[in-house]
Scaffold this motif. Sequence first.
Motif, PDB file in Angstrom:
ATOM      1  N   PRO A  61       0.805  -1.223   0.000  1.00  0.00           N
ATOM      2  CA  PRO A  61       0.000   0.000   0.000  1.00  0.00           C
ATOM      3  C   PRO A  61       0.838   1.275   0.000  1.00  0.00           C
ATOM      4  O   PRO A  61       0.324   2.364  -0.228  1.00  0.00           O
ATOM      5  N   GLY A  62       2.114   1.147   0.273  1.00  0.00           N
ATOM      6  CA  GLY A  62       2.984   2.315   0.312  1.00  0.00           C
ATOM      7  C   GLY A  62       3.404   2.746  -1.079  1.00  0.00           C
ATOM      8  O   GLY A  62       2.691   2.562  -2.068  1.00  0.00           O
ATOM      9  N   VAL A  63       4.592   3.321  -1.166  1.00  0.00           N
ATOM     10  CA  VAL A  63       5.115   3.773  -2.452  1.00  0.00           C
ATOM     11  C   VAL A  63       5.451   2.549  -3.300  1.00  0.00           C
ATOM     12  O   VAL A  63       6.300   1.734  -2.911  1.00  0.00           O
ATOM     13  N   PRO A  64       4.810   2.374  -4.459  1.00  0.00           N
ATOM     14  CA  PRO A  64       5.047   1.165  -5.268  1.00  0.00           C
ATOM     15  C   PRO A  64       6.369   1.232  -6.011  1.00  0.00           C
ATOM     16  O   PRO A  64       6.883   2.314  -6.312  1.00  0.00           O
ATOM     17  N   GLY A  65       6.887   0.038  -6.319  1.00  0.00           N
ATOM     18  CA  GLY A  65       8.069  -0.025  -7.161  1.00  0.00           C
ATOM     19  C   GLY A  65       7.703   0.262  -8.612  1.00  0.00           C
ATOM     20  O   GLY A  65       6.537   0.428  -8.960  1.00  0.00           O
TER      21      GLY A  65
END
Length: 265
Positions: A61-65
């Motif tokens: 859910p955070g910063v995606p790759g």
Amino acid sequence: MSAAAATEATLTSQEYIKHHLTNLTVGEGFWSWNLDSLGWAVFLGLVFLTIFRSVAKKATPGVPGKLQCAVEMVVEFVDGSDKDTFHGKNDLIAPLALTIFVWILLMNAMDWVPVDLIPWLISLATGMDMADIYMKPVPTADLSTTLALAGGVFILIIYYSIKVKGFGGFMKELYTQPFGHWSLYPVNFLLEVVTLLARPLSLALRLFGNLYAGELIFLLIATLGLYQLPLHFIWAVFHLLVIPLQAFIFMMLTIVYLSLAHEDH
């Protein structure tokens, strides 16, 4: 890689082009199988499933790759196209549209592979003469592949037309439109059947025609030998538009046709 090196000066330009446009086939007539088209189509389908499944399992859910971001962009793009075009209720349509778009995009992208590269690698691995190696790596440049894809869509069109409208409603739709008078029912039926059959046929021929023509031009450029590089680059850049556009058109027409199949007038 020049055409002269690939053919070891044993093929003329015409023979070189004909050789590269010939599939690796077993069987005869209707029951012949183009093994190269089938093999690459299955392989690229597995690549699609592996990548998307891996991203889905590892999604955060955070910063995606970068890969997750790219996959999410594709999913959101297809989902938006589905919501804007399909007005019925069917949970199959969006996943189907995503599969069609990405799978066809990957198959079309094989057009970027240099025409002599794969035969050359096979020749290195097996010791075979390149003139004896038949390998078309672009499945969508094979009419059998595009007809199979369109045939699958056609089966879904018929299935949902009957499921939503009933067999009687589906038949009534065929013989009562566009002219409402009973005397014109045979004319209506003929026109509607032709229209219905034209949908998968146009899907198959449009995709095949564009990719086959693109592959043919790459082969013509390859016959120039050392002078092919500037033209090859220009045509490859042009395919940055053609390759995704053809996948998008096939996907959108599939959604439109299935949306029509769900409309119960």
